[in-house]
Enzyme design. Structure first.
Site, mmCIF file in Angstrom:
data_model
loop_
_atom_site.group_PDB
_atom_site.id
_atom_site.type_symbol
_atom_site.label_atom_id
_atom_site.label_comp_id
_atom_site.label_asym_id
_atom_site.label_seq_id
_atom_site.Cartn_x
_atom_site.Cartn_y
_atom_site.Cartn_z
ATOM 1 N N ASN A 162 -4.960 -7.160 7.184
ATOM 2 C CA ASN A 162 -6.416 -7.285 7.137
ATOM 3 C C ASN A 162 -7.108 -5.972 6.803
ATOM 4 O O ASN A 162 -8.151 -5.651 7.353
ATOM 5 C CB ASN A 162 -6.935 -7.805 8.483
ATOM 6 C CG ASN A 162 -6.400 -9.173 8.811
ATOM 7 O OD1 ASN A 162 -6.338 -10.038 7.951
ATOM 8 N ND2 ASN A 162 -5.985 -9.369 10.049
ATOM 9 N N CYS A 163 -6.555 -5.234 5.892
ATOM 10 C CA CYS A 163 -7.062 -3.914 5.511
ATOM 11 C C CYS A 163 -7.646 -4.006 4.104
ATOM 12 O O CYS A 163 -7.211 -4.821 3.288
ATOM 13 C CB CYS A 163 -5.890 -2.920 5.552
ATOM 14 S SG CYS A 163 -6.275 -1.260 4.983
ATOM 15 N N GLY A 164 -8.609 -3.161 3.817
ATOM 16 C CA GLY A 164 -9.183 -3.124 2.479
ATOM 17 C C GLY A 164 -8.175 -2.719 1.407
ATOM 18 O O GLY A 164 -8.391 -2.964 0.227
#
Length: 174
Positions: free
Chosen positions: A43-45
């Site tokens: 769930n990271c950019g």
């Protein structure tokens, strides 16, 4: 990860880690391969770019003695909240990942996994040994020695370009 292991180990191949199901994996199984060890998060950019490019790198060089070892980590804003098996399913389903995804680890602090103590002791980053964020990458040679460390903002394909894979990494792969 073996309690007796420490940053004093001489080779990454001396470590034992756990796969996403919790089974022990002896990293000596990767002797003779060039490795890229990466702390990953779903769930990271930076997730899409990294998983996409890691998959591309893996597919391009897996038959030439190159392997990626992914270690989920939830230490950065809780961006990997699921179980290790769920991380593996996510990566395989969404990004067609074929490289191994291991059990979740801590990469900083008192609970730092022995493997990451070793990696950080061998190659510090811009701000010292601490891992700054998800998708920090360590390039390992065939003998299990840390060659380079790359930060989050270095895309996997840039590592190929920076190293001149046609010259440098392929030389290690031969």
């Amino acid at each position: 990860m073996g309690a007796a292991q420490s940053a004093d180990e001489k080779s990454l191949h001396e470590f034992v880690v756990k796969d996403s199901k919790g089974d022990e994996v002896y990293l000596r199984a990767y002797e003779g391969k060039v490795l890229l060890v990466v702390n990953v998060a779903s769930n990271c950019g930076f997730t899409k770019q990294n998983y996409t490019q890691l998959t591309e790198l893996h597919n391009r060089y897996k038959d030439k003695g190159f392997e990626i070892l992914a270690f989920p980590c939830n230490q950065f804003l809780g961006q990997e909240p699921t179980t290790s098996q769920e991380v593996q399913k996510f990566a395989c389903d969404r990004y067609k990942v074929e490289f191994p995804i291991f059990q979740k680890v801590c990469v900083n602090g008192q609970e730092t996994a022995p493997l990451y103590k070793y990696l950080k002791a061998r190659k510090t980053g811009f701000f010292g040994s601490r891992i700054k964020w998800n998708f920090t990458k360590f390039l390992i040679d065939k003998e299990g020695r840390v060659i380079s460390r790359y930060g989050t903002t270095t895309p996997p394909l840039a590592i190929e370009i920076l190293l001149g894979v046609g010259h440098c990494v392929c030389k290690w792969l031969i």
